[in-house]
Design an enzyme around this catalytic site. Structure first.
Site, mmCIF file in Angstrom:
data_model
loop_
_atom_site.group_PDB
_atom_site.id
_atom_site.type_symbol
_atom_site.label_atom_id
_atom_site.label_comp_id
_atom_site.label_asym_id
_atom_site.label_seq_id
_atom_site.Cartn_x
_atom_site.Cartn_y
_atom_site.Cartn_z
ATOM 1 N N ARG A 111 -0.930 -1.152 17.781
ATOM 2 C CA ARG A 111 -1.720 -0.600 16.685
ATOM 3 C C ARG A 111 -3.173 -1.026 16.822
ATOM 4 N NH1 ARG A 111 -3.687 -2.583 12.288
ATOM 5 N NH2 ARG A 111 -2.455 -4.505 12.278
ATOM 6 N N LEU A 124 0.825 -1.207 0.000
ATOM 7 C CA LEU A 124 0.000 0.000 0.000
ATOM 8 C C LEU A 124 0.858 1.256 0.000
ATOM 9 C CD1 LEU A 124 -2.868 -1.074 2.402
ATOM 10 C CD2 LEU A 124 -2.973 -0.770 -0.072
ATOM 11 N N ALA A 125 1.852 1.318 0.872
ATOM 12 C CA ALA A 125 2.664 2.528 0.955
ATOM 13 C C ALA A 125 3.510 2.712 -0.307
ATOM 14 C CB ALA A 125 3.558 2.483 2.196
ATOM 15 N N HIS A 183 -1.504 -11.153 17.382
ATOM 16 C CA HIS A 183 -2.933 -11.238 17.105
ATOM 17 C C HIS A 183 -3.505 -12.449 17.823
ATOM 18 C CE1 HIS A 183 -6.706 -11.442 14.978
ATOM 19 N NE2 HIS A 183 -6.466 -10.263 14.453
ATOM 20 N N ARG A 203 -6.515 -6.985 21.957
ATOM 21 C CA ARG A 203 -5.628 -8.000 21.402
ATOM 22 C C ARG A 203 -4.534 -8.466 22.359
ATOM 23 N NH1 ARG A 203 -4.627 -5.925 15.125
ATOM 24 N NH2 ARG A 203 -6.734 -6.393 14.451
#
Lengths: 641, 258
Positions: free
Chosen positions: A440, A43-44, A266, A331
């Protein structure tokens, strides 16, 4: 080293706009004189390469996969946050900013986070215009959902493949620039050195993975968008090829590495089934909305069929320990609780290395309450995926879950311009450390990658380029020749060891050690032990590795050897950082610093980003501190009890 | 369980290739197909032999990197499943399998089971995009898109660009892939302005890359791990033909439609 974060002064709400005006521009007619290298096409990287191409720069984009569309952003499932407030439920840029700073446990830079929240709305506009098929309501407008415990519905999604759809948008924009001749794409090329000339990043050396050819590429600036380092654990939810190589090699050339110990685990991944396991598969967190997590109370019951374990013999430990959040605990908390019950010998599923590492995620109550049809409507595709991997039907037997490394908040240190401590070397997306602090929030990774690529780098890079003369250098410069020489020498070294152990066997050994000592829970003794043992693994690696074939062909073992060699150096830094940070915050849980299982942050001593400088392999790194100040969101203790 | 594999080994594009037989013992039914190959490769390497090269990355069925033929079927016997998500419980003790690369003129072999699928990227580059520069997008909710239209777009956008459709086709055509990439955008209001130009350019590029023509066998849709429907090809042919009629002068050489 004095770290200048270059954050704009004044009110945070207008900081980015004022800063954009104050930055220098490059005249459109002059842009074609500048060349820019973008490493990575997720994406970046894809967003940056496409946008810089549109603006008229000469861009060269690199990825190790066979197509830019395969970068690991493709695998993101859940969604992307944006402060559109389409649901009229009280969301705002300020609230997204607030949630992100708090979610990061007060270890991120406020100004960066505010800018991220501000740009989130532009990302959605851009993606929709590109044809990204987000979920929609029957009226034709965009749908949202609440995600990861947020109190507002700000997450945009595209079934379970938001990452793929957003990446296709960026990839298609990139392909458009490639066919227009503004971006030259180098697929199946791996960056192996950052090249600096006169103290500035001026290019890279890359190896063509098909032919083995080692080539130099010269530019006026280099952008690294090469993702995170979860594969230091060997088993993670990352794609097999994900690695730390480009950022680590830049680190060895002077770019500081910040907060490497901030990693995210996660909680809901399919557990390991055997020693041959090559990766872990994430199952969407949304499963915890209706599934109940439990293990047997008595370790003697762990091998039994779960159906034969009566209700009173089950420990619904999340509901017991965190009555108000229960199965929806954040999480990090849910992950640590799973580890704890498995450490107590109450885990379920197959034993790997003598320990059962799994907990049940049970949908029996949900099926009773909602009916099979409605459970299937919500989770059908996930149940199917689980069945495909494990051969078990979740409607019939409870799912088994275990936490897995998933995302890394740490990365190369960058200032507000996303520039590292090497002038001209910019770092975007997961590869930098900037926006998520120590933890995050769900659906924020896609947001950051695209914000950096589409809307930050085009401005900050222009400001940098406007201050330097374009060109004036070619690959015959000694710095490039030296870097090529170093790459070739390393290749020969790998091929020349002719030992007995495969690259994967070393990667596994390092990964299990990192997971054990620097994973979900960390303590001084364990970290000190890891810091002792990693150099020994490294030493054996360089003596007893076997890599067949040559350097002048497609040689997948050779590629892996380079990546694992870097992980073997990087892992040590991660443990050093975890040892030095004598507090618990976000994903970093030091067992010595807790209040009855809750992370105990130490703002008085550790409210800073730890940016490490490289002094040589096996030599103690230098710690540089960037103090963090919180003028808008006042630090408080997270509590989910 | 024990398996016998006949694997296509080819050093590079110029060298001739051949099948080599390998025995793989201690295969667990819980292994993925690629993990079974990992086990083979570990063994080969410790014996000083070159491992079998195969493409893979996410191992979750979404990146589209993996893919080869197992007994003549792209991604193996399980419907709607990439080979990385195929598990060994689909096979039984004593099975003998044939593994070979996706074969198509437009997919030159790089090594063993690895082929070059760059031709698919170039089809996307020819028109598989909406021409919108970063920053020039209107407010996202200013154009409502009916849910049924968004869903149809999505069904096509689910393509992972693995190339199984090409490998399954007796003509090595890329019709299903190209139509999926095209219809993802063509059905949306955002893709409408460039619809016919997109159809023309992508089809011409498909021809230029050396993919075969469609003779409506439907093998592609059977092999597609993401369930892209054959109707996408019909929609592409429609857009391509209308596009040709609208163009003045009509494009010559564009014979790639079905």
């Amino acid at each position: 080293m004095e770290l200048n974060s270059r954050v704009p002064e004044g009110p945070i709400e207008t900081a980015w706009s004022r800063h954009k005006f104050n930055m220098k521009l490059v005249n459109p007619a002059n842009r074609r004189k500048y060349s820019v290298i973008v490493v990575g096409s997720g994406l970046a990287g894809a967003a940056a390469a496409a946008t810089l191409g549109e603006q008229g720069y000469n861009v060269a984009c690199f990825c190790f996969q066979d197509s830019p569309r395969r970068a690991h952003s493709i695998a993101a499932q859940g969604g992307i946050n944006a402060a559109k407030n389409y649901q009229n439920d009280g969301d705002s840029v300020y609230r997204l900013f607030y949630d992100t700073v708090k979610g990061g446990d007060f270890r991120a830079r406020e100004q960066n986070v505010y800018r991220l929240a501000e740009l989130s709305v532009n990302i959605i506009d851009q993606a929709v215009a590109q044809g990204v098929p987000f979920a929609r309501e029957y009226g034709g407008l965009l749908a949202n959902r609440s995600f990861g415990g947020a109190q507002v519905s700000r997450t945009f999604y595209a079934r379970g493949q938001t990452g793929q759809q957003l990446l296709l948008g960026a990839y298609q924009a990139l392909e458009r620039q490639i066919s227009a001749g503004k971006v030259k794409m180098f697929a199946r090329h791996e960056m192996l050195e950052l090249v600096e000339v006169d103290g500035r990043a001026r290019g890279i050396v890359a190896r063509c993975l098909d032919t083995g050819e080692v080539k130099s590429f010269v530019a006026d600036a280099v952008c690294l968008a090469t993702g995170g380092y979860s594969n230091v654990f060997f088993l993670s939810t990352n794609a097999k090829g994900c690695n730390v190589t480009s950022t680590w090699r830049a680190h060895k050339k002077g770019a500081l590495f910040a907060n490497p110990c901030f990693t995210q685990i996660h909680p809901t991944c399919i557990p390991q089934s055997g020693d041959y396991q090559s990766k872990l598969t994430l199952m969407s967190e949304s499963l915890r909305n209706d599934g109940r997590v439990w293990v047997p109370k008595d370790p003697a019951d762990c091998g039994k069929n779960p159906k034969d374990i009566p209700e009173e013999s089950r420990d619904y430990y999340l509901e017991r320990k965190y009555p108000s959040f229960g199965n929806l605990s954040p999480r990090d908390i849910a992950s640590r609780a799973a580890k704890q019950v498995c450490d107590e010998g109450r885990g379920v599923g197959p034993a790997v290395g003598g320990v059962r590492r799994g907990v049940y995620l049970d949908f029996a109550d949900a099926v009773k309450r909602l009916g099979k049809g409605s459970v299937s409507e919500k989770y059908g595709n996930l149940f199917e995926m689980y069945d495909r991997i494990t051969g078990e039907d979740p409607y019939d037997v409870p799912m088994r879950m275990y936490p897995a490394p998933h995302y890394t908040m740490g990365g190369l240190w960058v200032d507000y311009h996303l520039m590292s401590t090497v002038p001209g070397c910019f770092v975007l997306g997961e590869a930098n450390f900037s926006d998520h602090g120590a933890n995050r929030l769900g659906a924020s990774a896609l947001m950051q990658g695209l914000a950096d690529g589409y809307f930050v780098i085009p401005f900050t890079l222009a400001d940098y380029l406007a201050g330097v003369k374009p060109g004036g250098l070619d690959a015959t410069h000694a710095a490039f020749k030296d870097a090529e020489g170093a790459v070739n020498a390393r290749t020969q070294q790998f091929l020349g060891i002719k030992g007995k152990r495969t690259v994967d066997s070393f990667h596994r050994e390092l990964g299990y050690l990192m997971w054990d000592k620097c994973g979900m829970g960390r303590n001084r003794a364990g970290l000190e032990e890891a810091i002792q043992r990693i150099p020994a693994i490294r030493e054996e690696f360089w003596k007893n590795l076997t890599v067949g074939g040559t350097g002048l062909e497609l040689n997948q073992s050779l590629e892996k050897a380079g990546r694992v060699a870097d992980f073997l150096e990087f892992g040590e830094l991660m443990c050093i950082d975890a040892l030095a940070r004598e507090e618990s915050c976000g994903g970093h849980f030091r067992e010595e610093y807790q209040d009855d299982g809750e992370a105990k942050r130490n703002d008085a001593e550790f409210q800073y980003a730890a940016a490490w400088g490289f002094n040589g392999v096996g030599v103690a790194p230098t710690l540089n501190k960037e103090p963090l100040s919180f003028n808008y969101v006042k630090p408080v203790t997270r509590s989910y009890k | 369980m024990k398996l016998t594999l006949n694997v296509w080994r080819q050093k590079d594009r110029r060298s001739p290739g051949s099948f080599v037989k390998y025995a793989v013992n201690d295969v667990s039914e819980h292994m993925s197909f690629l993990e079974m190959l990992d086990v083979l490769n570990e063994k080969l390497q410790t014996e000083g032999q070159d491992p079998v090269a195969f493409e893979h990355d996410c191992r979750e069925g979404i990146c589209g990197s993996c893919g080869f033929m197992v007994d003549g079927r792209p991604h193996g016997p399980m419907p709607r499943t990439t080979v990385c998500q195929l598990h060994m419980r689909s096979f039984k003790d004593g099975d003998e399998l044939v593994l070979e690369p996706f074969r198509a003129a437009a997919f030159p072999i790089i090594r063993d089971l690895v082929v070059d699928r760059g031709s698919l990227d170039r089809i996307v580059g020819a028109g598989g995009f909406v021409s919108v520069n970063t920053g020039s997008a209107p407010e996202a909710n200013s154009t409502p898109v009916p849910k049924s239209v968004a869903d149809k777009s999505f069904d096509n956008a689910a393509c992972i660009q693995c190339g199984a459709c090409v490998a399954a086709c007796p003509n090595a055509a890329a019709m299903l892939f190209t139509s999926a990439k095209m219809q993802h955008l063509n059905v949306l209001p955002q893709g409408e302005p460039e619809k016919y130009e997109r159809a023309t350019n992508m089809v011409l590029q498909m021809d230029k890359e050396g993919f075969g023509h469609c003779t409506w066998h439907g093998e592609c849709a059977e092999a597609c791990p993401k369930g892209i429907p054959l109707s996408s090809i019909a929609a592409m042919n429609m857009d391509f033909n209308v596009g040709n009629l609208l163009r003045t002068p009509p494009t010559s050489g564009g014979d790639g439609g079905g």
